[in-house]
Design a protein around this motif. Structure first.
Motif, mmCIF file in Angstrom:
data_model
loop_
_atom_site.group_PDB
_atom_site.id
_atom_site.type_symbol
_atom_site.label_atom_id
_atom_site.label_comp_id
_atom_site.label_asym_id
_atom_site.label_seq_id
_atom_site.Cartn_x
_atom_site.Cartn_y
_atom_site.Cartn_z
ATOM 1 N N VAL A 91 0.812 -1.230 0.000
ATOM 2 C CA VAL A 91 0.000 0.000 0.000
ATOM 3 C C VAL A 91 0.848 1.285 0.000
ATOM 4 N N PRO A 101 -6.072 6.835 -1.373
ATOM 5 C CA PRO A 101 -7.514 6.560 -1.396
ATOM 6 C C PRO A 101 -8.242 7.633 -0.595
ATOM 7 N N CYS A 177 -4.511 1.300 -4.729
ATOM 8 C CA CYS A 177 -3.805 0.465 -3.744
ATOM 9 C C CYS A 177 -4.556 -0.848 -3.528
ATOM 10 N N CYS A 178 -5.893 -0.800 -3.529
ATOM 11 C CA CYS A 178 -6.672 -2.043 -3.392
ATOM 12 C C CYS A 178 -6.377 -2.967 -4.573
ATOM 13 N N LYS A 182 -4.193 -6.031 -3.399
ATOM 14 C CA LYS A 182 -5.114 -7.132 -3.104
ATOM 15 C C LYS A 182 -5.533 -7.896 -4.359
ATOM 16 N N CYS A 266 -6.552 -2.877 6.229
ATOM 17 C CA CYS A 266 -5.357 -2.036 6.226
ATOM 18 C C CYS A 266 -5.454 -0.993 7.337
ATOM 19 N N CYS A 269 -7.053 2.798 7.013
ATOM 20 C CA CYS A 269 -7.525 3.078 5.644
ATOM 21 C C CYS A 269 -8.482 4.287 5.662
ATOM 22 N N TYR A 271 -10.826 5.010 3.865
ATOM 23 C CA TYR A 271 -12.217 4.693 3.553
ATOM 24 C C TYR A 271 -13.030 4.466 4.831
ATOM 25 N N PHE A 297 -1.193 8.358 4.517
ATOM 26 C CA PHE A 297 -2.513 8.905 4.132
ATOM 27 C C PHE A 297 -2.717 10.356 4.581
#
Ligand code: SF4
Length: 325
Positions: A91, A101, A177-178, A182, A266, A269, A271, A297
Protein backbone atom coordinates in the motif's frame (compact mmCIF):
# COMPACT_ATOMS: atom_id res chain seq x y z
CA UNK A 1 -35.80 -12.53 13.70
CA UNK A 2 -36.85 -15.67 15.57
CA UNK A 3 -34.13 -17.83 17.04
CA UNK A 4 -35.55 -20.69 14.99
CA UNK A 5 -34.97 -18.72 11.76
CA UNK A 6 -31.39 -17.99 12.78
CA UNK A 7 -30.77 -21.68 13.42
CA UNK A 8 -32.11 -22.50 9.97
CA UNK A 9 -29.88 -19.93 8.28
CA UNK A 10 -26.83 -21.26 10.14
CA UNK A 11 -27.72 -24.88 9.30
CA UNK A 12 -28.23 -23.84 5.68
CA UNK A 13 -24.83 -22.17 5.57
CA UNK A 14 -23.13 -25.29 6.96
CA UNK A 15 -24.94 -27.56 4.48
CA UNK A 16 -24.26 -25.35 1.50
CA UNK A 17 -20.58 -24.92 2.50
CA UNK A 18 -20.18 -28.72 2.49
CA UNK A 19 -21.81 -28.99 -0.95
CA UNK A 20 -19.78 -26.13 -2.44
CA UNK A 21 -16.51 -27.56 -1.14
CA UNK A 22 -17.27 -31.09 -2.30
CA UNK A 23 -18.21 -29.90 -5.79
CA UNK A 24 -14.83 -28.19 -6.26
CA UNK A 25 -11.27 -29.40 -6.17
CA UNK A 26 -8.90 -26.62 -5.19
CA UNK A 27 -10.24 -24.08 -2.80
CA UNK A 28 -8.73 -20.81 -1.58
CA UNK A 29 -10.16 -19.43 1.66
CA UNK A 30 -9.29 -15.82 2.30
CA UNK A 31 -8.44 -15.19 5.96
CA UNK A 32 -8.09 -11.52 6.76
CA UNK A 33 -7.96 -11.95 10.53
CA UNK A 34 -11.21 -9.96 10.78
CA UNK A 35 -14.33 -11.16 12.58
CA UNK A 36 -16.19 -12.30 9.45
CA UNK A 37 -13.27 -14.39 8.30
CA UNK A 38 -13.10 -16.00 11.77
CA UNK A 39 -16.64 -17.28 11.25
CA UNK A 40 -15.95 -18.41 7.67
CA UNK A 41 -12.87 -20.34 8.77
CA UNK A 42 -14.86 -22.12 11.49
CA UNK A 43 -17.57 -23.10 8.99
CA UNK A 44 -15.04 -24.39 6.46
CA UNK A 45 -13.22 -26.42 9.11
CA UNK A 46 -16.53 -28.01 10.12
CA UNK A 47 -16.86 -29.36 6.56
CA UNK A 48 -14.12 -31.92 7.34
CA UNK A 49 -13.17 -32.42 3.73
CA UNK A 50 -10.29 -34.15 2.00
CA UNK A 51 -10.19 -31.51 -0.71
CA UNK A 52 -7.16 -29.23 -1.21
CA UNK A 53 -7.85 -26.11 0.77
CA UNK A 54 -5.46 -23.15 0.86
CA UNK A 55 -5.90 -20.67 3.68
CA UNK A 56 -4.42 -17.39 2.54
CA UNK A 57 -3.89 -13.97 3.99
CA UNK A 58 -3.05 -10.95 1.88
CA UNK A 59 -0.61 -8.73 3.70
CA UNK A 60 -1.03 -5.31 2.15
CA UNK A 61 1.94 -3.78 3.96
CA UNK A 62 -0.14 -1.98 6.59
CA UNK A 63 -1.30 -4.71 8.95
CA UNK A 64 -1.98 -4.54 12.67
CA UNK A 65 0.39 -6.55 14.85
CA UNK A 66 -2.82 -7.75 16.56
CA UNK A 67 -3.97 -9.22 13.23
CA UNK A 68 -0.66 -10.99 12.70
CA UNK A 69 -0.88 -12.43 16.24
CA UNK A 70 -4.46 -13.53 15.60
CA UNK A 71 -3.48 -15.39 12.44
CA UNK A 72 -0.98 -17.38 14.53
CA UNK A 73 -3.74 -18.10 17.04
CA UNK A 74 -6.00 -19.38 14.25
CA UNK A 75 -3.21 -21.59 12.88
CA UNK A 76 -2.82 -23.19 16.31
CA UNK A 77 -6.52 -23.48 17.02
CA UNK A 78 -7.44 -25.15 13.72
CA UNK A 79 -4.07 -26.85 13.06
CA UNK A 80 -3.74 -25.20 9.67
CA UNK A 81 -1.14 -23.20 7.80
CA UNK A 82 -2.23 -19.73 6.76
CA UNK A 83 -0.07 -18.62 3.88
CA UNK A 84 0.82 -14.94 3.88
CA UNK A 85 0.77 -13.50 0.39
CA UNK A 86 2.74 -10.30 -0.07
CA UNK A 87 1.92 -7.87 -2.83
CA UNK A 88 4.43 -6.77 -5.43
CA UNK A 89 3.43 -3.25 -4.51
CA UNK A 90 2.48 -2.76 -0.86
CA UNK A 91 0.00 0.00 0.00
CA UNK A 92 2.60 2.69 0.88
CA UNK A 93 4.29 2.19 -2.50
CA UNK A 94 0.98 2.20 -4.41
CA UNK A 95 -0.02 5.42 -2.68
CA UNK A 96 3.31 7.00 -3.60
CA UNK A 97 2.98 5.93 -7.23
CA UNK A 98 -0.75 6.41 -7.91
CA UNK A 99 -2.28 8.51 -5.16
CA UNK A 100 -4.13 8.23 -1.86
CA UNK A 101 -7.51 6.56 -1.40
CA UNK A 102 -10.17 9.08 -0.39
CA UNK A 103 -13.69 8.55 1.01
CA UNK A 104 -14.60 5.31 -0.81
CA UNK A 105 -13.61 3.13 -3.74
CA UNK A 106 -16.07 4.61 -6.19
CA UNK A 107 -15.25 8.26 -5.46
CA UNK A 108 -11.50 7.55 -5.49
CA UNK A 109 -11.65 5.80 -8.84
CA UNK A 110 -13.76 8.49 -10.48
CA UNK A 111 -11.67 11.36 -9.09
CA UNK A 112 -8.51 9.57 -10.25
CA UNK A 113 -9.92 9.34 -13.78
CA UNK A 114 -10.90 12.99 -13.80
CA UNK A 115 -7.51 14.05 -12.46
CA UNK A 116 -5.80 12.08 -15.24
CA UNK A 117 -7.62 14.31 -17.73
CA UNK A 118 -6.74 17.50 -15.87
CA UNK A 119 -10.41 18.04 -15.14
CA UNK A 120 -11.20 21.54 -13.88
CA UNK A 121 -14.11 20.59 -11.59
CA UNK A 122 -16.82 22.55 -13.39
CA UNK A 123 -20.55 22.28 -12.93
CA UNK A 124 -21.58 21.86 -16.58
CA UNK A 125 -23.88 19.43 -18.34
CA UNK A 126 -22.61 16.00 -19.35
CA UNK A 127 -22.88 16.91 -23.05
CA UNK A 128 -20.71 19.99 -22.63
CA UNK A 129 -18.11 18.24 -20.52
CA UNK A 130 -17.99 15.19 -22.80
CA UNK A 131 -16.99 17.48 -25.67
CA UNK A 132 -14.18 18.88 -23.51
CA UNK A 133 -13.07 15.48 -22.14
CA UNK A 134 -14.05 12.89 -24.77
CA UNK A 135 -11.99 10.07 -23.21
CA UNK A 136 -13.42 10.32 -19.75
CA UNK A 137 -17.02 9.18 -20.25
CA UNK A 138 -17.66 7.00 -17.22
CA UNK A 139 -16.17 9.47 -14.73
CA UNK A 140 -18.14 12.32 -16.31
CA UNK A 141 -21.32 10.28 -16.00
CA UNK A 142 -20.52 9.89 -12.30
CA UNK A 143 -19.81 13.61 -11.99
CA UNK A 144 -23.06 14.58 -13.79
CA UNK A 145 -25.23 11.99 -12.01
CA UNK A 146 -26.12 10.19 -15.25
CA UNK A 147 -26.18 6.63 -13.92
CA UNK A 148 -29.57 5.01 -13.28
CA UNK A 149 -28.34 3.57 -10.02
CA UNK A 150 -28.06 6.26 -7.34
CA UNK A 151 -25.09 4.55 -5.69
CA UNK A 152 -23.00 4.94 -8.85
CA UNK A 153 -23.40 8.74 -8.94
CA UNK A 154 -21.51 11.47 -7.12
CA UNK A 155 -24.75 12.51 -5.40
CA UNK A 156 -24.44 9.31 -3.38
CA UNK A 157 -21.97 11.34 -1.31
CA UNK A 158 -23.71 14.41 0.00
CA UNK A 159 -22.24 17.73 -1.15
CA UNK A 160 -19.17 16.02 -2.58
CA UNK A 161 -19.60 17.71 -5.96
CA UNK A 162 -19.97 21.14 -4.39
CA UNK A 163 -16.94 20.48 -2.20
CA UNK A 164 -14.74 19.37 -5.11
CA UNK A 165 -15.76 22.43 -7.10
CA UNK A 166 -15.00 24.82 -4.26
CA UNK A 167 -11.93 23.02 -2.98
CA UNK A 168 -10.42 20.89 -5.76
CA UNK A 169 -7.96 18.26 -4.51
CA UNK A 170 -4.35 19.36 -4.66
CA UNK A 171 -2.96 15.85 -4.28
CA UNK A 172 -3.35 12.67 -6.31
CA UNK A 173 -6.32 10.50 -5.40
CA UNK A 174 -6.56 6.87 -6.49
CA UNK A 175 -8.25 3.57 -5.70
CA UNK A 176 -5.31 1.59 -7.03
CA UNK A 177 -3.80 0.46 -3.74
CA UNK A 178 -6.67 -2.04 -3.39
CA UNK A 179 -6.05 -3.17 -6.94
CA UNK A 180 -2.31 -3.73 -6.64
CA UNK A 181 -2.11 -4.80 -3.01
CA UNK A 182 -5.11 -7.13 -3.10
CA UNK A 183 -6.83 -7.87 -6.42
CA UNK A 184 -3.79 -8.52 -8.60
CA UNK A 185 -2.10 -10.75 -6.02
CA UNK A 186 -5.29 -12.72 -5.46
CA UNK A 187 -5.74 -13.29 -9.20
CA UNK A 188 -2.11 -14.41 -9.52
CA UNK A 189 -2.46 -16.81 -6.60
CA UNK A 190 -5.65 -18.35 -8.01
CA UNK A 191 -4.05 -18.82 -11.40
CA UNK A 192 -0.77 -20.29 -10.19
CA UNK A 193 -2.55 -22.68 -7.81
CA UNK A 194 -5.34 -23.73 -10.21
CA UNK A 195 -7.96 -22.58 -7.75
CA UNK A 196 -11.53 -23.31 -8.81
CA UNK A 197 -13.36 -21.92 -5.77
CA UNK A 198 -12.61 -18.78 -3.78
CA UNK A 199 -14.26 -18.45 -0.38
CA UNK A 200 -14.60 -15.12 1.37
CA UNK A 201 -16.48 -13.52 4.27
CA UNK A 202 -18.62 -10.89 2.54
CA UNK A 203 -22.03 -10.47 4.19
CA UNK A 204 -25.05 -8.75 2.70
CA UNK A 205 -25.70 -7.01 6.01
CA UNK A 206 -22.34 -5.24 5.99
CA UNK A 207 -23.71 -2.83 3.36
CA UNK A 208 -21.48 -0.77 1.09
CA UNK A 209 -20.68 -1.27 -2.57
CA UNK A 210 -18.87 -4.57 -1.84
CA UNK A 211 -21.97 -6.35 -0.59
CA UNK A 212 -24.62 -4.70 -2.79
CA UNK A 213 -22.80 -5.86 -5.91
CA UNK A 214 -23.80 -9.44 -5.08
CA UNK A 215 -27.26 -10.94 -5.16
CA UNK A 216 -26.50 -14.29 -3.57
CA UNK A 217 -23.87 -16.31 -1.75
CA UNK A 218 -22.50 -17.92 -4.91
CA UNK A 219 -21.17 -16.43 -8.14
CA UNK A 220 -20.20 -18.89 -10.86
CA UNK A 221 -17.06 -18.12 -12.86
CA UNK A 222 -17.73 -16.06 -15.98
CA UNK A 223 -15.18 -18.00 -18.01
CA UNK A 224 -12.69 -20.83 -17.64
CA UNK A 225 -9.92 -18.48 -16.57
CA UNK A 226 -11.90 -17.31 -13.51
CA UNK A 227 -12.96 -19.14 -10.33
CA UNK A 228 -16.35 -19.60 -8.74
CA UNK A 229 -16.80 -17.44 -5.66
CA UNK A 230 -18.65 -18.57 -2.56
CA UNK A 231 -19.64 -16.41 0.43
CA UNK A 232 -20.73 -18.82 3.22
CA UNK A 233 -22.01 -16.12 5.60
CA UNK A 234 -23.60 -13.89 2.97
CA UNK A 235 -27.02 -14.16 4.65
CA UNK A 236 -25.78 -13.77 8.23
CA UNK A 237 -27.13 -10.66 9.93
CA UNK A 238 -25.13 -9.19 12.83
CA UNK A 239 -27.39 -11.09 15.25
CA UNK A 240 -26.97 -14.42 13.49
CA UNK A 241 -23.24 -13.90 13.36
CA UNK A 242 -23.19 -13.21 17.11
CA UNK A 243 -25.28 -16.30 17.75
CA UNK A 244 -22.88 -18.42 15.70
CA UNK A 245 -19.88 -16.96 17.54
CA UNK A 246 -21.40 -17.74 20.94
CA UNK A 247 -22.44 -21.26 20.04
CA UNK A 248 -19.09 -22.07 18.48
CA UNK A 249 -16.74 -20.32 20.85
CA UNK A 250 -15.27 -17.97 18.23
CA UNK A 251 -12.55 -15.68 19.59
CA UNK A 252 -11.72 -12.53 17.62
CA UNK A 253 -8.45 -10.64 17.42
CA UNK A 254 -7.37 -8.02 19.93
CA UNK A 255 -8.34 -5.42 17.33
CA UNK A 256 -11.92 -6.06 18.47
CA UNK A 257 -11.59 -7.34 22.01
CA UNK A 258 -8.97 -4.90 23.29
CA UNK A 259 -8.65 -2.00 20.86
CA UNK A 260 -12.43 -1.66 20.42
CA UNK A 261 -12.33 -1.52 16.62
CA UNK A 262 -15.38 -2.46 14.59
CA UNK A 263 -13.41 -3.44 11.50
CA UNK A 264 -9.89 -4.49 10.61
CA UNK A 265 -8.04 -4.47 7.29
CA UNK A 266 -5.36 -2.04 6.23
CA UNK A 267 -4.33 0.06 9.18
CA UNK A 268 -6.00 3.47 9.12
CA UNK A 269 -7.53 3.08 5.64
CA UNK A 270 -9.09 6.47 4.82
CA UNK A 271 -12.22 4.69 3.55
CA UNK A 272 -13.06 3.84 7.15
CA UNK A 273 -15.92 5.99 8.50
CA UNK A 274 -14.22 5.89 11.90
CA UNK A 275 -10.65 6.45 10.79
CA UNK A 276 -10.22 9.17 13.48
CA UNK A 277 -11.01 6.64 16.18
CA UNK A 278 -8.75 4.13 14.49
CA UNK A 279 -5.90 6.64 14.55
CA UNK A 280 -6.39 7.18 18.28
CA UNK A 281 -6.34 3.44 18.83
CA UNK A 282 -3.20 3.08 16.75
CA UNK A 283 -1.44 5.84 18.62
CA UNK A 284 -2.18 4.07 21.88
CA UNK A 285 -1.58 0.42 20.96
CA UNK A 286 0.59 0.33 17.84
CA UNK A 287 2.47 3.67 17.72
CA UNK A 288 4.86 2.66 14.92
CA UNK A 289 1.95 1.82 12.67
CA UNK A 290 0.29 5.07 13.63
CA UNK A 291 3.30 6.98 12.32
CA UNK A 292 3.25 4.96 9.11
CA UNK A 293 -0.48 5.50 8.45
CA UNK A 294 -0.36 9.19 9.39
CA UNK A 295 2.43 9.61 6.87
CA UNK A 296 1.04 7.47 4.03
CA UNK A 297 -2.51 8.91 4.13
CA UNK A 298 -1.69 12.41 5.37
CA UNK A 299 -3.40 14.36 2.58
CA UNK A 300 -6.42 12.11 2.45
CA UNK A 301 -7.09 12.40 6.19
CA UNK A 302 -6.86 16.18 6.01
CA UNK A 303 -9.05 16.41 2.93
CA UNK A 304 -11.65 14.08 4.47
CA UNK A 305 -11.73 16.20 7.63
CA UNK A 306 -12.34 19.29 5.53
CA UNK A 307 -15.04 17.51 3.53
CA UNK A 308 -16.81 16.38 6.70
CA UNK A 309 -16.64 19.91 8.10
CA UNK A 310 -18.03 21.21 4.82
CA UNK A 311 -20.96 18.78 4.87
CA UNK A 312 -21.77 19.70 8.46
CA UNK A 313 -21.80 23.41 7.70
CA UNK A 314 -23.85 22.92 4.54
CA UNK A 315 -26.34 20.82 6.47
CA UNK A 316 -26.71 23.69 8.92
CA UNK A 317 -27.06 26.17 6.02
CA UNK A 318 -23.93 27.88 7.26
CA UNK A 319 -21.49 29.84 5.17
CA UNK A 320 -18.66 27.57 4.27
CA UNK A 321 -15.21 29.09 4.48
CA UNK A 322 -12.55 26.51 5.01
CA UNK A 323 -8.86 26.95 5.11
CA UNK A 324 -7.49 23.86 3.44
CA UNK A 325 -4.04 22.58 4.37
S1 SF4 B 1 -8.36 -1.20 2.16
FE1 SF4 B 1 -7.80 0.98 1.97
S2 SF4 B 1 -5.62 1.13 2.34
FE2 SF4 B 1 -6.12 -1.04 2.00
S3 SF4 B 1 -5.67 -1.39 -0.12
FE3 SF4 B 1 -7.84 -0.85 0.00
S4 SF4 B 1 -7.98 1.38 -0.17
FE4 SF4 B 1 -5.85 0.85 0.16
Amino acid sequence: MLEQDSKLIIADALGSARNRIESHNRIAVSISGGSDSDTVLDIIKKCKTEKDIFFINFNTGLEYQATKDHLKYLENKYKIKIETIRPEKPVPLCVKQYGEPFLNKRASEMIMRLQRHNFTWEDKSFEELYKQYPNCKSALRWWCNCYDSYSLNISNNKFLKEFLIEYPPEFQISNLCCHYAKKVVAAEFNKSHNIDLVVNGIRKAEGGIRSVSYKSCFTPAKDKKKCDVYRPIFWFTDDIKRQYELENNIVHSKCYTEYGLKRTGCTGCPYGKNFEFELMVLQKYEPKLYKAAANVFKNSYEYTRQYRKYVKLKNNNGNVQLSLF
